[in-house]
Design a protein around this motif. Sequence first.
Motif, PDB file in Angstrom:
ATOM      1  N   ASN A 177       0.832  -1.207   0.000  1.00 18.15           N
ATOM      2  CA  ASN A 177       0.000   0.000   0.000  1.00 18.15           C
ATOM      3  C   ASN A 177       0.869   1.262   0.000  1.00 18.15           C
ATOM      4  N   PRO A 178       0.378   2.342  -0.618  1.00 19.23           N
ATOM      5  CA  PRO A 178       1.175   3.580  -0.686  1.00 19.23           C
ATOM      6  C   PRO A 178       0.949   4.496   0.518  1.00 19.23           C
ATOM      7  N   PHE A 179       2.000   5.198   0.929  1.00 17.72           N
ATOM      8  CA  PHE A 179       1.904   6.143   2.046  1.00 17.72           C
ATOM      9  C   PHE A 179       2.580   7.452   1.670  1.00 17.72           C
ATOM     10  N   ASP A 180       1.865   8.546   1.860  1.00 20.28           N
ATOM     11  CA  ASP A 180       2.417   9.881   1.615  1.00 20.28           C
ATOM     12  C   ASP A 180       2.931  10.409   2.956  1.00 20.28           C
ATOM     13  N   PHE A 181       4.209  10.125   3.242  1.00 22.54           N
ATOM     14  CA  PHE A 181       4.754  10.427   4.566  1.00 22.54           C
ATOM     15  C   PHE A 181       4.802  11.918   4.869  1.00 22.54           C
ATOM     16  N   GLU A 182       5.040  12.701   3.843  1.00 24.24           N
ATOM     17  CA  GLU A 182       5.079  14.164   4.031  1.00 24.24           C
ATOM     18  C   GLU A 182       3.717  14.667   4.534  1.00 24.24           C
ATOM     19  N   LYS A 183       2.673  14.204   3.875  1.00 21.18           N
ATOM     20  CA  LYS A 183       1.313  14.600   4.238  1.00 21.18           C
ATOM     21  C   LYS A 183       0.929  14.059   5.620  1.00 21.18           C
ATOM     22  N   ILE A 184       1.296  12.796   5.888  1.00 24.30           N
ATOM     23  CA  ILE A 184       0.991  12.176   7.182  1.00 24.30           C
ATOM     24  C   ILE A 184       1.624  12.979   8.318  1.00 24.30           C
TER      25      ILE A 184
END
Length: 361
Positions: A177-184
């Motif tokens: 699954n993809p994760f947008d770490f900056e946004k998180i």
Amino acid sequence: MNIVIVIDSLVGGGAEKVMLTLAEKMAKLQHNVTILSLASNAEYDIPDIVKVDSLFPDRASKVDRFWQRKNSILRLEAWFEKKQSEIGNIALVLSNLDRSNNLLARSNIKNVHFVIHNSVNAELARQKKLGPFSYLYLKKSKQNLNGKSLICVSKGVEKEITQGDLINPSAIATIYNPFDFEKINQQANEKNNNIPNEPYLIHVGRLAKQKRHDILFAAFAKLDKKYKLVLLCNKPAKALKLAQQYGIEKQLVVPGFQQNPYNWIKHAKALVLSSDFEGLPTVLIEALAVGTPVVSTNCTFGPSEILTGELSKYLVPVQQSEALANAVKLVLADKPNVENAEILKQVQAEQVALQYLALAN
């Protein structure tokens, strides 16, 4: 490239969130992405860059049943035909969850890949307890994937399908699954006055049998009374009623579904997952990304691919509240640094989006 992601609904859930993250990242890579939800209701905020359409004007809960199926497929095919006349060839279609899969598997729509978000065997075992009709519906839904291209969200899910005899896909691969770490992390730093000042543990997940809130509550009852338990779930009243059976209702904080769960997760002493089965529990990765230690049942599948190396000691057998409580005590004493967890290097949104886009070639 024109891409369509089909899903049962956009009501709070792991698969829904995963596909919104993927759609946003693909759109940022200059692709034209539409999410087609069978149902018209949505709980998640939709990124401005992503187009969303719905196929039916309601919850669409029975659209794939035999008495409605033919009309539903015709409606789906008509939507795709109209879409292609507007934007041109659709190079990639991703189907998610059983109702969407059942319609797309029987349709004439091309370039479809079916994303498998959960352990198929565990889903079937749970459905068996609900009676023969529920079980046969789900079994048939899985068999509809015979001869199709499957994308599994963890290696465990892929292995289960390839070693089993229920589904014989034309192609199969794992894409995390993809994760947008900056946004998180941006959202994790947002101020929220509703977050408790007292030390608390957190569980994120809908109130469903699979998530085993009973095991979670039994484990929590064995811990120091100074801790609160925050539940981000969809049925607060039902959760409080269940908590009364374990004498912990006064320690519960149940704010309901949260658009931004990350600041809640960041301020927790630990996140606990008590599920019987998963596909790839995104919430474990989200917790690691914001620096919150994690304790999890070693359920099929995902946790053992996420909590590796030093972090594997916080995995416990399923359905054992005593072991879960002991692992929580251990993680609270250890306060491990989790931000360099190996899994975080493999699930960055752009990297995952590029793997999905490669399916179109």
